[in-house]
Scaffold this active site. Structure first.
Site, PDB file in Angstrom:
ATOM      1  N   PRO A  66      32.490 -56.764  28.628  1.00  0.00           N
ATOM      2  CA  PRO A  66      31.798 -57.772  27.850  1.00  0.00           C
ATOM      3  C   PRO A  66      32.509 -57.791  26.366  1.00  0.00           C
ATOM      4  O   PRO A  66      33.307 -57.064  25.930  1.00  0.00           O
ATOM      5  CB  PRO A  66      30.625 -56.825  27.553  1.00  0.00           C
ATOM      6  CG  PRO A  66      30.860 -55.582  27.849  1.00  0.00           C
ATOM      7  CD  PRO A  66      32.103 -55.745  28.854  1.00  0.00           C
ATOM      8  N   HIS A  67      32.274 -59.251  25.854  1.00  0.00           N
ATOM      9  CA  HIS A  67      33.130 -59.453  24.542  1.00  0.00           C
ATOM     10  C   HIS A  67      32.376 -60.471  23.752  1.00  0.00           C
ATOM     11  O   HIS A  67      31.566 -61.486  24.591  1.00  0.00           O
ATOM     12  CB  HIS A  67      34.562 -59.809  24.924  1.00  0.00           C
ATOM     13  CG  HIS A  67      34.693 -61.098  25.918  1.00  0.00           C
ATOM     14  ND1 HIS A  67      34.459 -60.822  27.325  1.00  0.00           N
ATOM     15  CD2 HIS A  67      34.856 -62.264  25.658  1.00  0.00           C
ATOM     16  CE1 HIS A  67      34.794 -62.039  27.763  1.00  0.00           C
ATOM     17  NE2 HIS A  67      34.816 -62.711  26.693  1.00  0.00           N
ATOM     18  N   THR A  68      32.712 -60.390  22.489  1.00  0.00           N
ATOM     19  CA  THR A  68      31.752 -61.630  21.912  1.00  0.00           C
ATOM     20  C   THR A  68      32.874 -61.502  20.440  1.00  0.00           C
ATOM     21  O   THR A  68      33.533 -60.800  19.990  1.00  0.00           O
ATOM     22  CB  THR A  68      30.501 -61.402  21.329  1.00  0.00           C
ATOM     23  OG1 THR A  68      30.030 -62.394  20.913  1.00  0.00           O
ATOM     24  CG2 THR A  68      30.194 -59.951  20.531  1.00  0.00           C
TER      25      THR A  68
END
Length: 155
Positions: A66-68
């Site tokens: 997951p990334h942002t």
């Protein structure tokens, strides 16, 4: 980690029970980002949820990235979770996830973000390393594996 531009604090490497679901894991990542890097947990959670809405970051074999991107962040930071009980992550292969490497990047760090994602992906495609991560005994051992990999990259 295999890329020197990702900061990974030892406190951000954690064993977790894996109770709940995907949103619970995203919440753990958000709280860990706040505790370890003094980032806004709500902004992290909102960004991760928005990214997951575009498509799952679970890429198979029990692994998710997951990334942002976040405002007020000047370098990439990581959070590594190993779950005792795998959770459904809507992965492409349909398998639940037990290893998660979350990437939080600067809002304007386009190339840096993509390079960091690619490095994490390459690292987690190594079946030997994944087996070591799954078999490590505790947070210290997990961090030692990740740190050793970083030192080898620098040499």
């Amino acid at each position: 980690m295999t890329i020197l531009s990702i900061r990974l604090d030892q406190a951000a490497v954690r064993d977790c029970p894996g109770n709940g679901g995907k949103d619970d894991i995203l919440s753990i990542i958000a709280r860990t980002g706040q505790e370890c890097y003094r980032l806004d947990a709500d902004a992290i959670h909102t960004g991760l949820v928005a990214r997951e809405a575009l498509g799952s970051t679970g890429f198979g074999r029990g692994i998710a990235i997951p990334h942002t991107k976040l405002a007020n962040l000047d370098h990439c930071v990581g959070i590594f979770l190993r779950l005792a009980k795998p959770v459904s992550f809507n992965s492409h292969d349909g398998k639940p996830v037990d290893l998660i490497f979350a990437l939080l990047s600067p809002e304007k760090g386009g190339v840096e973000h993509l390079k960091a994602l690619a490095a994490i992906s390459r690292f987690l495609r190594d079946d030997h390393m994944v087996a070591k991560l799954r078999g490590a005994t505790g947070q210290d051992a997990l961090y030692a594996l990740l740190s050793k990999q970083r030192e080898q990259q620098a040499a």
